[in-house]
Design a protein around this motif. Sequence first.
Motif, PDB file in Angstrom:
ATOM      1  N   ARG A  13      34.409  39.511  19.299  1.00 27.85           N
ATOM      2  CA  ARG A  13      33.763  40.057  20.495  1.00 27.85           C
ATOM      3  C   ARG A  13      32.266  39.881  20.363  1.00 27.85           C
ATOM      4  O   ARG A  13      31.723  39.760  19.265  1.00 27.85           O
ATOM      5  CB  ARG A  13      34.138  41.510  20.709  1.00 27.85           C
ATOM      6  CG  ARG A  13      33.652  42.451  19.668  1.00 27.85           C
ATOM      7  CD  ARG A  13      33.973  43.914  19.974  1.00 27.85           C
ATOM      8  NE  ARG A  13      33.592  44.764  18.872  1.00 27.85           N
ATOM      9  CZ  ARG A  13      32.341  45.107  18.584  1.00 27.85           C
ATOM     10  NH1 ARG A  13      31.371  44.695  19.339  1.00 27.85           N
ATOM     11  NH2 ARG A  13      32.080  45.863  17.544  1.00 27.85           N
ATOM     12  N   ARG A  24      40.003  39.032  26.872  1.00 30.50           N
ATOM     13  CA  ARG A  24      39.922  40.288  27.625  1.00 30.50           C
ATOM     14  C   ARG A  24      38.482  40.529  28.046  1.00 30.50           C
ATOM     15  O   ARG A  24      37.551  40.296  27.271  1.00 30.50           O
ATOM     16  CB  ARG A  24      40.407  41.462  26.785  1.00 30.50           C
ATOM     17  CG  ARG A  24      41.866  41.365  26.400  1.00 30.50           C
ATOM     18  CD  ARG A  24      42.306  42.558  25.619  1.00 30.50           C
ATOM     19  NE  ARG A  24      41.613  42.608  24.330  1.00 30.50           N
ATOM     20  CZ  ARG A  24      42.068  43.204  23.255  1.00 30.50           C
ATOM     21  NH1 ARG A  24      43.227  43.834  23.302  1.00 30.50           N
ATOM     22  NH2 ARG A  24      41.400  43.194  22.133  1.00 30.50           N
ATOM     23  N   THR A  25      38.312  40.996  29.267  1.00 27.54           N
ATOM     24  CA  THR A  25      36.996  41.386  29.758  1.00 27.54           C
ATOM     25  C   THR A  25      37.090  42.805  30.279  1.00 27.54           C
ATOM     26  O   THR A  25      38.172  43.276  30.636  1.00 27.54           O
ATOM     27  CB  THR A  25      36.514  40.464  30.889  1.00 27.54           C
ATOM     28  OG1 THR A  25      37.447  40.509  31.962  1.00 27.54           O
ATOM     29  CG2 THR A  25      36.347  39.032  30.408  1.00 27.54           C
ATOM     30  N   GLN A  26      35.948  43.459  30.311  1.00 25.61           N
ATOM     31  CA  GLN A  26      35.901  44.818  30.851  1.00 25.61           C
ATOM     32  C   GLN A  26      35.204  44.759  32.194  1.00 25.61           C
ATOM     33  O   GLN A  26      34.070  44.263  32.305  1.00 25.61           O
ATOM     34  CB  GLN A  26      35.150  45.745  29.903  1.00 25.61           C
ATOM     35  CG  GLN A  26      35.187  47.193  30.319  1.00 25.61           C
ATOM     36  CD  GLN A  26      34.505  48.085  29.287  1.00 25.61           C
ATOM     37  OE1 GLN A  26      33.818  47.608  28.395  1.00 25.61           O
ATOM     38  NE2 GLN A  26      34.705  49.371  29.423  1.00 25.61           N
ATOM     39  N   HIS A  81      30.841  42.206  27.756  1.00 26.70           N
ATOM     40  CA  HIS A  81      32.002  43.061  27.498  1.00 26.70           C
ATOM     41  C   HIS A  81      33.273  42.221  27.497  1.00 26.70           C
ATOM     42  O   HIS A  81      34.048  42.246  28.444  1.00 26.70           O
ATOM     43  CB  HIS A  81      32.077  44.173  28.552  1.00 26.70           C
ATOM     44  CG  HIS A  81      30.805  44.954  28.662  1.00 26.70           C
ATOM     45  ND1 HIS A  81      30.432  45.893  27.730  1.00 26.70           N
ATOM     46  CD2 HIS A  81      29.803  44.891  29.562  1.00 26.70           C
ATOM     47  CE1 HIS A  81      29.271  46.405  28.062  1.00 26.70           C
ATOM     48  NE2 HIS A  81      28.862  45.819  29.159  1.00 26.70           N
ATOM     49  N   TRP A  82      33.471  41.492  26.429  1.00 27.91           N
ATOM     50  CA  TRP A  82      34.648  40.646  26.307  1.00 27.91           C
ATOM     51  C   TRP A  82      35.101  40.622  24.845  1.00 27.91           C
ATOM     52  O   TRP A  82      34.340  40.899  23.929  1.00 27.91           O
ATOM     53  CB  TRP A  82      34.379  39.219  26.791  1.00 27.91           C
ATOM     54  CG  TRP A  82      33.231  38.530  26.120  1.00 27.91           C
ATOM     55  CD1 TRP A  82      31.954  38.422  26.591  1.00 27.91           C
ATOM     56  CD2 TRP A  82      33.228  37.863  24.848  1.00 27.91           C
ATOM     57  NE1 TRP A  82      31.164  37.736  25.692  1.00 27.91           N
ATOM     58  CE2 TRP A  82      31.919  37.390  24.611  1.00 27.91           C
ATOM     59  CE3 TRP A  82      34.204  37.643  23.882  1.00 27.91           C
ATOM     60  CZ2 TRP A  82      31.580  36.692  23.462  1.00 27.91           C
ATOM     61  CZ3 TRP A  82      33.852  36.945  22.732  1.00 27.91           C
ATOM     62  CH2 TRP A  82      32.562  36.483  22.532  1.00 27.91           C
ATOM     63  N   LYS A 138      37.848  49.202  33.298  1.00 27.87           N
ATOM     64  CA  LYS A 138      39.214  48.757  32.987  1.00 27.87           C
ATOM     65  C   LYS A 138      39.196  47.398  32.300  1.00 27.87           C
ATOM     66  O   LYS A 138      38.379  46.539  32.608  1.00 27.87           O
ATOM     67  CB  LYS A 138      40.046  48.657  34.266  1.00 27.87           C
ATOM     68  CG  LYS A 138      40.360  49.999  34.885  1.00 27.87           C
ATOM     69  CD  LYS A 138      41.271  49.828  36.088  1.00 27.87           C
ATOM     70  CE  LYS A 138      41.562  51.163  36.729  1.00 27.87           C
ATOM     71  NZ  LYS A 138      42.389  51.015  37.929  1.00 27.87           N
ATOM     72  N   LEU A 139      40.135  47.227  31.342  1.00 32.75           N
ATOM     73  CA  LEU A 139      40.271  45.946  30.666  1.00 32.75           C
ATOM     74  C   LEU A 139      41.067  44.984  31.534  1.00 32.75           C
ATOM     75  O   LEU A 139      42.109  45.341  32.084  1.00 32.75           O
ATOM     76  CB  LEU A 139      40.983  46.115  29.321  1.00 32.75           C
ATOM     77  CG  LEU A 139      40.163  46.735  28.204  1.00 32.75           C
ATOM     78  CD1 LEU A 139      41.013  46.870  26.943  1.00 32.75           C
ATOM     79  CD2 LEU A 139      38.926  45.917  27.907  1.00 32.75           C
ATOM     80  N   ASN A 140      40.568  43.771  31.650  1.00 34.75           N
ATOM     81  CA  ASN A 140      41.241  42.715  32.396  1.00 34.75           C
ATOM     82  C   ASN A 140      41.655  41.627  31.417  1.00 34.75           C
ATOM     83  O   ASN A 140      40.857  41.225  30.563  1.00 34.75           O
ATOM     84  CB  ASN A 140      40.300  42.125  33.449  1.00 34.75           C
ATOM     85  CG  ASN A 140      39.808  43.170  34.412  1.00 34.75           C
ATOM     86  OD1 ASN A 140      40.583  43.918  34.981  1.00 34.75           O
ATOM     87  ND2 ASN A 140      38.494  43.240  34.587  1.00 34.75           N
TER      88      ASN A 140
END
Length: 163
Positions: free
Chosen positions: A148, A53-55, A155-156, A60-62
Amino acid sequence: MKAAAYLALAAHIALGGFVPAQTQQSSSPSESHDKSASDRDRLIGGWHLVALRTQGADGKLNLAAGLTGKLIYTRDGHMSVQIMYPESDATLTNDYVLNGYEASFGSFDINEQAHTVTHHVEGSITRGLVGKRLTRAYRFSARRLTIRSTNPNEHWSVIWQHD
């Protein structure tokens, strides 16, 4: 005489007298999520990638799709990680990834009070990581491990499941 020695060794092995060192230091799946085990013991073994997941800049979280990966921690303090991105990301390159592939190895140490693991990178597909100490926050949840970055500019998070 040699034949008799080989026969005796074969009989010894067949009757269970030989136990490989690997089985003596088993890192069974149940050990990985045993809450009474130390965090270091829970890390040991193989993990497969569940999600990355990345921000985004918008907050928003991707969720990255189509990745496959493996993370390994050994009892003697070594680690290795590999992640392959899908064909559509084959040209992706950054500090960790070269042409859609991430790979590094080295040693690790853990600070159980701070819930951090530090990877001491000895080799990487991206040479800029070699020699770096990468500190990561970790959290266990059942058979899963979330890692993390502790770098405020990254931001992951990555979710792994114990094999």
